[in-house]
Design a protein around this motif. Structure first.
Motif, PDB file in Angstrom:
ATOM      1  N   ASN A 175       0.787  -1.319   0.059  1.00 53.62           N
ATOM      2  CA  ASN A 175       0.148   0.126   0.083  1.00 53.62           C
ATOM      3  C   ASN A 175       0.714   1.212   0.109  1.00 53.62           C
ATOM      4  O   ASN A 175       0.590   2.337  -0.665  1.00 53.62           O
ATOM      5  N   GLN A 213       0.209   3.981  -2.990  1.00 59.85           N
ATOM      6  CA  GLN A 213      -0.072   5.266  -2.695  1.00 59.85           C
ATOM      7  C   GLN A 213       0.971   6.089  -3.249  1.00 59.85           C
ATOM      8  O   GLN A 213       0.488   7.439  -3.718  1.00 59.85           O
ATOM      9  N   GLN A 240      -0.362  -6.684  -4.971  1.00 64.56           N
ATOM     10  CA  GLN A 240      -1.615  -6.590  -4.357  1.00 64.56           C
ATOM     11  C   GLN A 240      -2.908  -7.473  -4.793  1.00 64.56           C
ATOM     12  O   GLN A 240      -3.730  -7.939  -3.898  1.00 64.56           O
TER      13      GLN A 240
END
Length: 849
Positions: free
Chosen positions: A521, A525, A543
């Protein structure tokens, strides 16, 4: 001249032994597509092919290969030039395609070449000598394509120390392959008798010749060296008695004996020129500082002293490899200063005459590091992203102190280490380079620092990740982002490479899936909204795979589909395949196996890599895995034959998935002992590397195979270990993808209390119930799930139903009667029966017949 030498048929010595039967054997190749001449050094492969080529009525295109020819464009450039030496207009339409070649155009090139070959009106032979120097996938692929459609008048002859990498089994089955090996090439008694008769000073009896042939095993160079030594000895009988048939002993002993018989001046010449891979009189004069070097070269040739003329004009020569290695070892160990001087003189001559790459190697050998670095910096644009092996060889030969103050060398060094898969070394180099580059930061302009520092931190991030140091990896990534927010050209090193490590699979590098979720993550991001940032594809794929493992299929599918739509990842085969396989297993899990297979077939057409064959094998392995999940009775024999794997192969990181499928297929085809042996070695590898995900998957496979063999106690030991490792991380799909057999095992665990140890390290029951709920269907149906028979066991059971005896079954399935008996015992055990009648009845009740 070095280029032209490659295209000339090597000169045949006048005293060559005429070997009519072997020449006739080579003539058979004119009725085949491919002729393979394979043997280790010293068996006369080049000599016999040269003699045959000289007397053949066919048109001959000859190419002598070496380690520098392992690249698609140079390789085929030489071949086309060889054709043009005979037919000047042959390649007019081919040169534009080749010189503008990309991985997309391999089929265009081969198709165009086949078109030109089809137009030829007589027998043509392409001879590729010393093909063991070639292992490039694109070269092998192009030759494979040619062989599949080769016109009847075109023939390819290959000489090599080992079998080529491209598959030849199909050609053999179609009688389109002719093979000549050591047994064909070795000197027989008649050959050796003729050979020794040419040396009238050696009055050897037939028995003595027979002894030499037997002890040398017909090794031609050994016999030649023996003859040279015996010409100088007074006691031939004693020499023959002491003559050893071990090749290494022959070379170490006889080469020294031959060398010691030469004059002092000639020994000096031999030692100093041994550092050269190819030589002419001018280069020899520069290296030895002697005059009349052409006379010396011709004198060595007349003596047949392990020197090979490379052209009919006697300009270029080389030593036999074994002889050269002996001479170099002697020079370096006994006359080290002269060794250094010879290399330095060679380097200066080669650079002055336009052979810069060869000059670098000699400067390095001479320890002239400043000169080597000067040339390396000049050649960096040519080696960047294309010749990592060459760059790695050069830079690893440089002492660390010579790199200080050379920041670009530091950076390329790390890139070269990553390029060849030396990740731990790359991490150490990154730490060292960071200190050196930070020390000169104040002397760099802002753009220079951003470029150097940013690239350095990117390398630091991916090498730390490979070593499972995720905190350090994220620190480096943040530094990289601050200096190079738009990325750089190094971020996709290995994006089209099959080898290396699984640095792009975060779930293998981070053992704690919850930590992996956070790590992924962080990067999503930071990079997720960038439009031209292909490195994000690795994290998005991981992911999606993580969500799949947790059985969050809709979320996983959305991410995988969005990733595959990104334009920036399209050129990278490794990334495309990784993401597509995740999406394919999601589709299958959601009940769409046809869509899963369609995705995998589509990705095969998109691969743009020089290692296409290896990538295709990975895709096909995954396809087979999905097929077997749907239909355990499906045949896996075709992939098994194509894979060319062996259960005793060493285990490495990147083909791990392929070997896992291979082990499953072995079990599927009844080779359970081999499958279990391979899986145990895979487990040990995963354990050493600290890869919990691999350990879980391997233990699951072992447990299923053992359970289907009726070895329930061992099976549940492995299953409980997999559950223990998986429970804290919440693994789901790794279990339920194994289908009803594993579901039945899980159901037995919760309904048979004594299967779980009383002092178990975890509370298994809630986790097992969670896994069973994830299966589609209700639990009572799972309880009655029947054991699956292997493909071979099903075949044998059907023949039992037909009333065939063990011997008759053995003849039908091409195995021994004892092996049939072993399979029948396994069938009885699985069906819980004691005889054939009961087996057939039980099989029908369970819809196995």
């Amino acid at each position: 001249m070095l280029l032209n030498n490659k295209l000339l048929i090597p000169r045949v010595h006048p005293s060559i032994i005429k070997r009519s039967s072997l020449l006739d054997n080579l003539n058979i190749g004119l009725t085949r597509k491919l002729t393979l001449v394979t043997a280790q050094a010293g068996y006369g492969k080049t000599t016999i092919l040269s003699e045959w080529a000289k007397q053949s009525k066919a048109r001959i295109v000859w190419l002598s290969l070496d380690k520098h020819d392992n690249d698609f464009i140079p390789f085929w450039s030489y071949v086309l030039t060889g054709f043009e030496l005979i037919k000047p207009d042959f390649a007019v339409n081919l040169w534009p395609i080749l010189l503008n070649f990309s991985t997309k155009s391999i089929e265009v090139f081969t198709t165009s070449l086949l078109h030109e070959l089809q137009a030829l009106e007589e027998n043509w032979v392409i001879i590729l000598d010393d093909f063991h120097f070639v292992d490039h996938d694109l070269i092998n692929d192009s030759i494979t394509m040619l062989l599949e459609n080769l016109p009847p008048l075109i023939h390819i002859y290959i000489s090599s120390r080992s079998k080529p990498s491209f598959p030849a089994t199909r050609l053999f089955a179609k009688k389109e392959l002719h093979q000549i090996n050591v047994q064909d090439l070795r000197f027989q008694l008649a050959d050796s008798t003729h050979f020794f008769k040419l040396r009238s000073e050696l009055n050897l009896s037939k028995k003595e010749i027979s002894q030499l042939v037997d002890r040398s095993e017909g090794w031609i160079n050994g016999l030649q060296l023996a003859a040279l030594s015996m010409e100088k000895t007074k006691n031939q009988a004693q020499f023959i008695r002491q003559f050893s048939g071990k090749h290494r002993d022959i070379s170490n002993y006889l080469i020294e004996e031959v060398f010691q018989q030469q004059s002092v001046e000639m020994r000096d010449f031999l030692l100093k020129t041994s550092v050269l891979s190819e030589m002419n009189h001018s280069l020899c004069e520069a290296v030895t500082q002697q005059k009349n070097c052409q006379d010396k070269l011709e004198s060595l040739e007349k003596l047949n002293l392990l020197i090979v003329p490379l052209d009919d004009n006697r300009v270029w020569y080389r030593y036999h490899q074994l002889f050269s290695e002996f001479l170099q070892h002697t020079l370096e160990q006994k006359y080290h200063d002269q060794w250094l001087e010879a290399h330095m003189n060679a380097a200066h001559w080669l650079e002055s005459n336009g052979f810069q790459e060869a000059a670098v190697d000699h400067f390095l050998a001479a320890k002239q590091y400043t000169e080597a670095i000067r040339l390396i910096e000049l050649l960096l644009p040519q080696t960047h992203h294309s010749k990592w092996n060459v760059l790695h060889r050069w830079l690893t030969a440089l002492p660390d102190e010579t790199i200080i103050g050379k920041p670009m060398i530091d950076i390329y060094y790390i890139g070269a280490l990553i390029g060849v898969g030396e990740w731990s070394m790359a991490l150490e180099r990154t730490k060292q380079a960071e200190l050196r580059i930070l020390a000169i930061k104040d002397y760099l302009s802002e753009p220079e620092w951003n470029q150097l520092g940013g690239t350095l931190y990117f390398f630091g991030a991916i090498t730390a990740s490979d070593q499972k140091d995720h905190v350090r990896s994220l620190h480096y990534f943040e530094m990289y982002d601050s200096l190079m927010p738009e990325g750089n050209s190094f971020q996709m090193i290995g994006g089209n490479s099959y080898g290396g490590t699984d640095h792009d699979d975060v779930l293998l590098l981070v053992n704690d899936l919850h930590v992996a979720d956070s790590y992924i993550n962080n990067r999503v991001q930071a990079w997720g909204m960038k439009q031209h940032y292909p490195a994000i594809g690795y994290f998005l794929t991981s992911q999606s795979d993580l969500l799949y493992e947790w059985n969050r299929l809709d979320e996983a599918k959305e991410i995988a589909e969005r990733t595959l739509m990104r334009k920036d990842i399209q050129p990278y085969a490794r990334l495309l395949i990784a993401c597509t396989t995740v999406l394919a297993k999601i589709e299958q899990a959601q009940g769409h196996p046809e869509r899963a297979n369609q995705l995998l077939e589509q990705i095969k057409q998109q691969i743009q890599s020089s290692e296409q064959a290896a990538f295709l094998l990975r895709i096909e392995a995954f396809q087979l895995q999905l097929v077997l999940q749907q239909d355990p009775s499906a045949s896996a024999s075709a992939w098994l034959e194509k894979s060319d794997f062996d259960y005793k192969d060493p285990i490495t990181s990147y083909p791990f998935k392929e070997y896992h499928v291979f082990a499953e297929v072995l079990a599927h085809t009844g080779q359970t002992s081999e499958a279990l042996e391979l899986l145990e070695r895979m487990y040990q590898f995963a354990n050493r590397e600290g890869r919990i995900r691999n350990k879980i998957k391997v233990r699951i496979s072992q447990s299923v195979i053992l359970y289907e063999l009726g070895k329930t106690n061992e099976a549940f030991v492995f299953l409980l270990e997999a559950l223990r490792l998986a429970e804290p991380q919440g693994y789901i799909r790794s279990f339920i993808d194994r289908g009803p057999t594993l579901a039945a095992m899980l159901y037995l665990l919760i309904n048979t209390p004594n299967l779980i140890p009383k002092k178990a390290p975890v509370d298994y029951l809630p986790y097992i119930k969670q896994l069973l709920r994830a299966y589609k269907g209700d639990l009572p149906e799972l309880a009655t799930s029947k054991l699956k028979l292997t493909e071979q066991e099903s075949r044998i059971l059907k023949q039992i139903e037909q009333g065939l005896s063990n011997k008759q079954i053995a003849e039908q399935v091409f195995i021994t009667a004892e092996t049939v008996k072993s399979h029948i015992k396994k069938i009885y055990k699985k069906l819980e029966v004691n005889n054939r009648v009961q087996a057939v009845q039980a099989a029908k009740e369970q819809n196995l017949l």
